[in-house]
Design an enzyme around this catalytic site. Sequence first.
Site, PDB file in Angstrom:
ATOM      1  N   ILE A  49      -7.948  -9.249  -6.121  1.00 48.14           N
ATOM      2  CA  ILE A  49      -7.634  -8.959  -4.724  1.00 48.14           C
ATOM      3  C   ILE A  49      -8.846  -9.337  -3.877  1.00 48.14           C
ATOM      4  O   ILE A  49      -9.957  -8.826  -4.107  1.00 48.14           O
ATOM      5  CB  ILE A  49      -7.296  -7.466  -4.532  1.00 48.14           C
ATOM      6  CG1 ILE A  49      -6.087  -7.086  -5.393  1.00 48.14           C
ATOM      7  CG2 ILE A  49      -7.024  -7.154  -3.066  1.00 48.14           C
ATOM      8  CD1 ILE A  49      -5.868  -5.594  -5.527  1.00 48.14           C
TER       9      ILE A  49
ATOM     10  N   GLY B 205     -10.970  -9.356  -0.462  1.00 47.61           N
ATOM     11  CA  GLY B 205     -11.178  -8.630   0.778  1.00 47.61           C
ATOM     12  C   GLY B 205     -12.215  -9.321   1.645  1.00 47.61           C
ATOM     13  O   GLY B 205     -13.218  -9.825   1.136  1.00 47.61           O
ATOM     14  N   TYR B 206     -11.982  -9.340   2.941  1.00 47.29           N
ATOM     15  CA  TYR B 206     -12.897 -10.023   3.864  1.00 47.29           C
ATOM     16  C   TYR B 206     -13.218  -9.168   5.088  1.00 47.29           C
ATOM     17  O   TYR B 206     -13.927  -9.599   5.990  1.00 47.29           O
ATOM     18  CB  TYR B 206     -12.277 -11.351   4.327  1.00 47.29           C
ATOM     19  CG  TYR B 206     -10.907 -11.186   4.957  1.00 47.29           C
ATOM     20  CD1 TYR B 206     -10.773 -11.012   6.339  1.00 47.29           C
ATOM     21  CD2 TYR B 206      -9.753 -11.176   4.178  1.00 47.29           C
ATOM     22  CE1 TYR B 206      -9.521 -10.839   6.913  1.00 47.29           C
ATOM     23  CE2 TYR B 206      -8.505 -10.997   4.750  1.00 47.29           C
ATOM     24  CZ  TYR B 206      -8.398 -10.837   6.116  1.00 47.29           C
ATOM     25  OH  TYR B 206      -7.157 -10.652   6.686  1.00 47.29           O
TER      26      TYR B 206
ATOM     27  N   GLU C  64      -2.979  -1.645   4.364  1.00 50.36           N
ATOM     28  CA  GLU C  64      -3.024  -2.945   5.029  1.00 50.36           C
ATOM     29  C   GLU C  64      -1.678  -3.361   5.625  1.00 50.36           C
ATOM     30  O   GLU C  64      -1.633  -3.918   6.725  1.00 50.36           O
ATOM     31  CB  GLU C  64      -3.501  -4.010   4.039  1.00 50.36           C
ATOM     32  CG  GLU C  64      -4.834  -3.702   3.372  1.00 50.36           C
ATOM     33  CD  GLU C  64      -5.991  -3.699   4.350  1.00 50.36           C
ATOM     34  OE1 GLU C  64      -5.868  -4.333   5.424  1.00 50.36           O
ATOM     35  OE2 GLU C  64      -7.025  -3.073   4.063  1.00 50.36           O
TER      36      GLU C  64
END
Length: 246
Positions: free
Chosen positions: A49, A51-52, A129
């Site tokens: 996964i 994430g940013y 999210e």
Amino acid sequence: MKRDPQRPEECPGRPEPSPSPSPLVSSSSSSPPGEVEGAELKLTPPVWIFGYGSLVWRPGFEFTSRKVGFIRGYSRRFWQGDTFHRGSERMPGRVVTLLEDCGACTWGVAYEVCGEQIAASLQYLNMREAVLGGYDTKLVKFHPQEKEAEEPILALVYIATPQNPSYLGPASEEDIAAQIIVSSGCAGHNIEYLLRLADFMRYFCPQAEDKHLFSIEEALISILPCLYYTEESLEETASVPQKSKG
């Protein structure tokens, strides 16, 4: 805060080989894998996964390992509105999403989840999210930072598109900073979100640049002294006895 003007290029210039076999397989849809929502996917371990945003410092789920790296073809932008985590209905915050950008790349963290971690993490992220944030899922090629990594890894990523109701779209760095300063939500102040993301880039990806992110940080820092001065001036004014007229 300004970055070193003699910065290296944002994306390392190594060739892009074929990705490792995808851990995600569609259960019923004939759409391309990168366009299938997470809820429609059958998952086989391990799952990665990417994430940013806040996921780089607060994943919120158990994971087996994590890697710092980047994905190509996207730019990070503070174009998504947030009325829950970092804002409210009255004052929406600004959080990041990804914009398709052929020549760009976005740095972040990929988390490996295995076994029972897979269902637990996706259930958690679907609420955090998708339901509360308005994000959709895609598959992207993640390039680990370490030099010995030769093949990209297919990873799941959450992206807010212009079709979701919380999408705010582009604005100047100064306007975005001004909105961030006055916004706060259940997860904390919007300022914390911006500064933590900037710190992540500064300390974990010193070879990379994110002009959009650091321009907003600089705009915010330039505004804050003005706010402090105004507050102090108001306090001083309030403490001074007022002369009666007449």
